[in-house]
Write a protein that holds these residues in place. Structure first.
Motif: not given
Lengths: 376, 217
Positions: A37, A85-86, A114, B27
């Motif tokens: 991301g 990322l947000k 993302v 992630k």
């Protein structure tokens, strides 16, 4: 008829609009796939850019605009990294005239940078890992079903008994050096595992064991292992936790400490099993000079020649990891070793196929090289 | 028994699975967990360092008082060096005392030990290159060519071949070929075997099959 005419007009309109867009230039912003991301790929192509004009790309986030690129390239690619990322990002490409006025403006986005759930470029590593895992567990299960596996003689491990016996007969201590790295290094773990087996024998023979370590974590682990070995050998009274003692974390400080022990105590048997760097030859030559029987083992290819030259026996690479199974002789450990060998056979087969394909079909070879170089 | 055997295996398996997952899953949450675990490792290492330090002091103190008479002096040197460096460290790592220890004692001693390598390489080579068998003779010849190809003498002897159809006789070229083809092939074979051994040991530790490092069977 009317419907056909309408369709022709629609297709023509789409075609002309695309041509017009191409002549104006293109600018795209896309989230980088299969990454952690925070990255957006930008690509532009401006065929009509004049020599006096400059290209500028702006990042738009939360209503504020910041310049990230300024150059004169007609086409190019750029990865905008370290993004939040947000949030979603938009990009504006401006072609600037010499006098500072905007000649053209193309917008791209918004894009959400993302993080993905799987790194596709590492899929081949995962596949290899699954195959190796399967092979090892399969042969462990096979050994538990009663299938017997044989293991070739490894002279270095065959001579462990001889070395400890010799030291016992001479009434001299046995020195065990588990390398200079911490317990998070698998070679150190392999060294400690062998230390357990050596300690069982020193406990049985009532020989003196001396284990100087360069990491305090290794000291704690080695103490537990040796203590357990002495307990199992029925000699808890012979165990003294100071037989495993800390010297220093410093590489050459540790070497001088161990060399000092060798020169003063003159051990009859020296084991050097673990990760070694430049100190390997200094230790091995000092051990050689005092006439000790030396058994060394490491998976560091650059240090192996030194050990081979200066020691009596050397465990080369994988033999260090196989030592535990060899010395314990437990069926499931031998099964794991068999699985490891089958995995090696699998890799060798892949290597041969890859080599042949590369030689016969160079584009396939280029693709293979590309897949492996992208693993990162 | 659970705390001594199963619990450490569970911790090991959990940490290993997180580490492997973090390699394949990009992630940030998993990467953060991996980073946190690495920080925890450093914290544990720091605590055990105190253990190591105390052990060094204790063992040296014991040997300085009750050890072999001729060795006692070395243990006193260890104790005074250790305490002296700690005291100097309290004045700051940029203090003159600490600088003095680092520049005038530690660095020269480290350099001295490292320089021993040159002499040991010579003595080890002398033993290894004795032409006792065919293999040892091949090793001797190969080493001779490699060494010659790495020094200006090799270039001087075989310089005439450079740029001609006999370029393969140019010693630096032969040396490069030996190092990049024969030596590299051998090194890679060792590395591959070692990598597989490492993976196998890792799997055995994760599955709890290999427990010797915990003091188990």
């Amino acid at each position: 008829m009317k419907r056909l005419l309408f369709t022709v007009i629609l297709i023509s309109a789409a075609f002309f609009s695309l041509s017009a867009q191409e002549s104006e230039g293109t600018f795209t912003a896309e989230d980088v796939k299969y990454d952690s991301g925070g990255s957006v790929d930008l690509a532009w192509n401006l065929p009509g850019l004049e020599e006096s004009q400059t290209l500028e790309i702006y990042r738009v986030f939360n209503g504020s605009e910041g310049k990230i690129i300024q150059n004169k390239d007609l086409s190019g690619r750029f990865t905008d990294r370290n993004l939040n990322l947000k949030g979603s990002y938009s990009y504006v490409l401006r072609v600037m005239n010499e006098d500072g006025t905007v000649a053209k403006e193309i917008a791209a986005g918004p894009v959400l940078p993302v993080a993905s759930w799987f790194s596709m470029k590492r899929a081949i590593v995962l596949a290899a890992l699954i195959i190796i895992f399967y092979l090892i567990t399969h042969y462990i299960r096979a050994s538990r079903r009663g299938i017997e596996f044989t293991i070739r003689k490894i002279p270095a491990l065959e001579s462990v008994d001889e070395a400890i016996g010799r030291a016992t007969e001479m009434g001299k201590p046995i020195l065990f050096v588990p390398g200079i790295m911490d317990i998070d290094d698998v070679q150190t773990v392999a060294g400690i595992i062998i230390l357990g087996e050596v300690a069982s024998k020193t406990a049985a023979y009532d020989a003196t064991l001396n284990v100087p370590v360069s990491r305090s974590m290794v000291m704690s682990t080695a103490r537990e292992t040796v203590k357990e070995s002495y307990l199992k050998a029925g000699r808890p009274d012979a165990f003294n936790e100071n037989m495993i003692h800390y010297l220093t974390d410093d590489q050459f400080g540790y070497v001088s400490g161990v060399d000092g022990i060798m020169a003063r105590e003159k051990p009859a048997a020296i084991f050097m099993l673990g990760t070694f760097y430049a100190e390997s030859l200094i230790l091995a030559e000092t051990g050689n000079s005092i006439g000790a029987i030396q058994i060394a083992g490491t998976a560091m290819p650059s240090q192996l020649p030194f050990f081979i030259a200066a020691c009596d026996y050397t465990l080369i690479g994988e033999e260090l990891y196989a030592a535990s199974a060899y010395l314990s002789g437990q069926p499931h450990m031998l099964g794991a070793l068999k699985g490891q060998d089958m995995a090696k056979l699998f890799i060798m087969t892949i290597l041969i196929i890859g080599t042949v394909l590369t030689l016969l079909f160079p584009p396939v070879g280029a693709w293979i090289i590309n897949v492996f170089s992208n693993i990162g | 028994m659970f705390w001594k055997r199963q619990f450490p295996i569970l911790i090991t398996a959990f940490v290993a699975v997180v580490m492997i997952a973090a390699y394949f899953i990009p992630k940030p949450g998993i990467a953060d967990t991996r980073d946190n675990l690495q920080v925890w490792f450093q914290i544990v290492v720091m605590f055990t360092m105190i253990l190591g330090l105390l052990n060094l002091l204790f063992v040296s103190w014991h040997k300085a008082r009750k050890g072999r008479k001729e060795d006692r002096f070395y243990n006193w040197v260890t104790i005074f060096s250790l305490l002296g460096t700690i005291v100097a460290g309290f004045f700051g790592i940029n203090s003159p005392a600490f600088d003095f220890i680092f520049n005038n004692i530690y660095t020269p001693l480290s350099a001295t030990i490292f320089s021993l390598l040159a002499f040991y390489v010579a003595s080890a080579s002398f033993r290894a290159f004795r032409a006792k068998s065919i293999m040892a003779t091949i090793l001797l010849i190969t080493a001779f060519i490699v060494m010659l190809g790495r020094v200006p003498l090799g270039d001087w002897i075989s310089g005439w071949a450079q740029g001609t159809s006999l370029g393969f006789l140019y010693l630096p070229n032969i040396t490069n070929w030996i190092m990049e083809v024969m030596n590299m092939a051998g090194q890679r074979a060792v590395l591959m075997g070692a990598a597989l051994g490492l993976i196998a040991t890792g799997i055995k530790i994760i599955l709890g099959i290999e427990r010797s490092y915990l003091g188990g069977e």
